[in-house]
Design a protein around this motif. Structure first.
Motif, PDB file in Angstrom:
ATOM      1  N   ALA A  61       0.863  -1.493  -0.106  1.00  0.00           N
ATOM      2  CA  ALA A  61      -0.129  -0.025   0.131  1.00  0.00           C
ATOM      3  C   ALA A  61       0.919   1.284  -0.020  1.00  0.00           C
ATOM      4  N   GLY A  62       1.997   1.330   0.720  1.00  0.00           N
ATOM      5  CA  GLY A  62       2.716   2.480   0.935  1.00  0.00           C
ATOM      6  C   GLY A  62       4.098   2.364   0.765  1.00  0.00           C
ATOM      7  N   PRO A  63       4.905   3.415   0.398  1.00  0.00           N
ATOM      8  CA  PRO A  63       6.313   3.197  -0.052  1.00  0.00           C
ATOM      9  C   PRO A  63       7.015   2.595   1.147  1.00  0.00           C
ATOM     10  N   GLY A  64       6.700   2.930   2.388  1.00  0.00           N
ATOM     11  CA  GLY A  64       7.597   2.311   3.535  1.00  0.00           C
ATOM     12  C   GLY A  64       7.372   0.811   3.675  1.00  0.00           C
ATOM     13  N   LEU A  68      10.424  -1.806   3.197  1.00  0.00           N
ATOM     14  CA  LEU A  68      10.559  -2.899   4.063  1.00  0.00           C
ATOM     15  C   LEU A  68      10.560  -4.150   3.532  1.00  0.00           C
ATOM     16  N   CYS A  69       9.821  -4.245   2.812  1.00  0.00           N
ATOM     17  CA  CYS A  69       9.811  -5.894   2.168  1.00  0.00           C
ATOM     18  C   CYS A  69      10.825  -6.111   1.234  1.00  0.00           C
ATOM     19  N   ALA A  70      11.250  -4.968   0.588  1.00  0.00           N
ATOM     20  CA  ALA A  70      12.301  -4.980  -0.399  1.00  0.00           C
ATOM     21  C   ALA A  70      13.536  -5.702   0.492  1.00  0.00           C
ATOM     22  N   GLN A  71      13.718  -4.930   1.624  1.00  0.00           N
ATOM     23  CA  GLN A  71      14.996  -4.962   2.573  1.00  0.00           C
ATOM     24  C   GLN A  71      14.784  -6.523   2.967  1.00  0.00           C
TER      25      GLN A  71
END
Length: 111
Positions: A61-64, A68-71
């Protein structure tokens, strides 16, 4: 699966450097998208073996949340960094291109 497929196509010398990354790609993607379809592809091109897994990971939903998921995904795929260092390959994660949905995790292992 990879250990059987590669020798059948004359790529027995690529079995060792490809089996672990393929297992890692499938395991991590299955963790991030449990009970959803995955597609594992193996290609030989430009004197390298290219493996990728396409999953059905939904957008966040949001860039944050997306960062976090990418990290988390990059940390989970740290074994691919070691393979890349040892065999001179590279790896990454990106969004799957249309018409596919989800994400694509990939590794390139030079022959």
């Amino acid at each position: 699966m990879v250990t059987v497929a590669l020798p059948a196509y004359g790529l027995a010398s690529s079995t060792r450097p490809a089996a672990q990354p393929a297992s890692e790609l499938v395991a991590v993607n299955a963790t991030f998208t449990p009970q959803k379809d995955l597609c594992l592809c193996l290609c030989r091109r430009d004197d390298a073996l290219r493996l990728f897994v396409r999953d059905q990971h939904t957008d966040h939903a949001g860039p944050g949340a997306a960062e976090l998921c990418a990290q988390r995904c990059r940390r989970a795929l740290r074994l691919l960094t070691a393979v890349g260092d040892d065999w001179g390959g590279e790896w990454g994660v990106c969004r799957a291109l249309a018409p596919h949905r989800g994400h694509k995790s990939w590794v390139v292992v030079p022959r």
